[in-house]
Motif scaffolding. Sequence first.
Motif, mmCIF file in Angstrom:
data_model
loop_
_atom_site.group_PDB
_atom_site.id
_atom_site.type_symbol
_atom_site.label_atom_id
_atom_site.label_comp_id
_atom_site.label_asym_id
_atom_site.label_seq_id
_atom_site.Cartn_x
_atom_site.Cartn_y
_atom_site.Cartn_z
ATOM 1 N N THR A 88 81.612 6.855 4.171
ATOM 2 C CA THR A 88 81.477 5.586 4.894
ATOM 3 C C THR A 88 81.978 5.719 6.324
ATOM 4 N N SER A 89 83.121 6.367 6.493
ATOM 5 C CA SER A 89 83.674 6.512 7.845
ATOM 6 C C SER A 89 82.751 7.346 8.736
ATOM 7 N N SER A 90 82.122 8.357 8.164
ATOM 8 C CA SER A 90 81.181 9.179 8.933
ATOM 9 C C SER A 90 79.977 8.348 9.363
ATOM 10 N N THR A 122 78.242 3.965 15.473
ATOM 11 C CA THR A 122 78.923 3.577 16.710
ATOM 12 C C THR A 122 78.483 4.463 17.858
ATOM 13 N N ASN A 123 78.385 5.760 17.624
ATOM 14 C CA ASN A 123 77.937 6.680 18.676
ATOM 15 C C ASN A 123 76.506 6.372 19.094
ATOM 16 N N ASP A 124 75.642 6.061 18.140
ATOM 17 C CA ASP A 124 74.251 5.730 18.471
ATOM 18 C C ASP A 124 74.184 4.482 19.336
ATOM 19 N N ILE A 157 71.639 9.418 2.720
ATOM 20 C CA ILE A 157 72.722 8.555 3.197
ATOM 21 C C ILE A 157 73.941 8.664 2.291
ATOM 22 N N ASN A 158 73.728 8.814 1.004
ATOM 23 C CA ASN A 158 74.846 8.908 0.060
ATOM 24 C C ASN A 158 75.646 10.194 0.221
ATOM 25 N N LYS A 159 75.098 11.194 0.902
ATOM 26 C CA LYS A 159 75.824 12.440 1.131
ATOM 27 C C LYS A 159 76.979 12.251 2.109
#
Length: 52
Positions: free
Chosen positions: A9-11, A17-19, A4-6
């Motif tokens: 934040t915007s990604s 949102t897409n999910d 997750i850290n890779k």
Amino acid sequence: MAEINKFSTSSLITRSTNDITELQILVSMGLQVLTKVQITDIWSICKIVGKS
């Protein structure tokens, strides 16, 4: 957590949102199909009963 850290934040927000959008579409399409099937069933039963 390392994976997750890779991501930025915007990604992560975009992916979440897409999910959520995909899940809403899935539920909406499922409910539409169930509604149409029930209406078609009731209509066809009425037509069969009307013939006999």
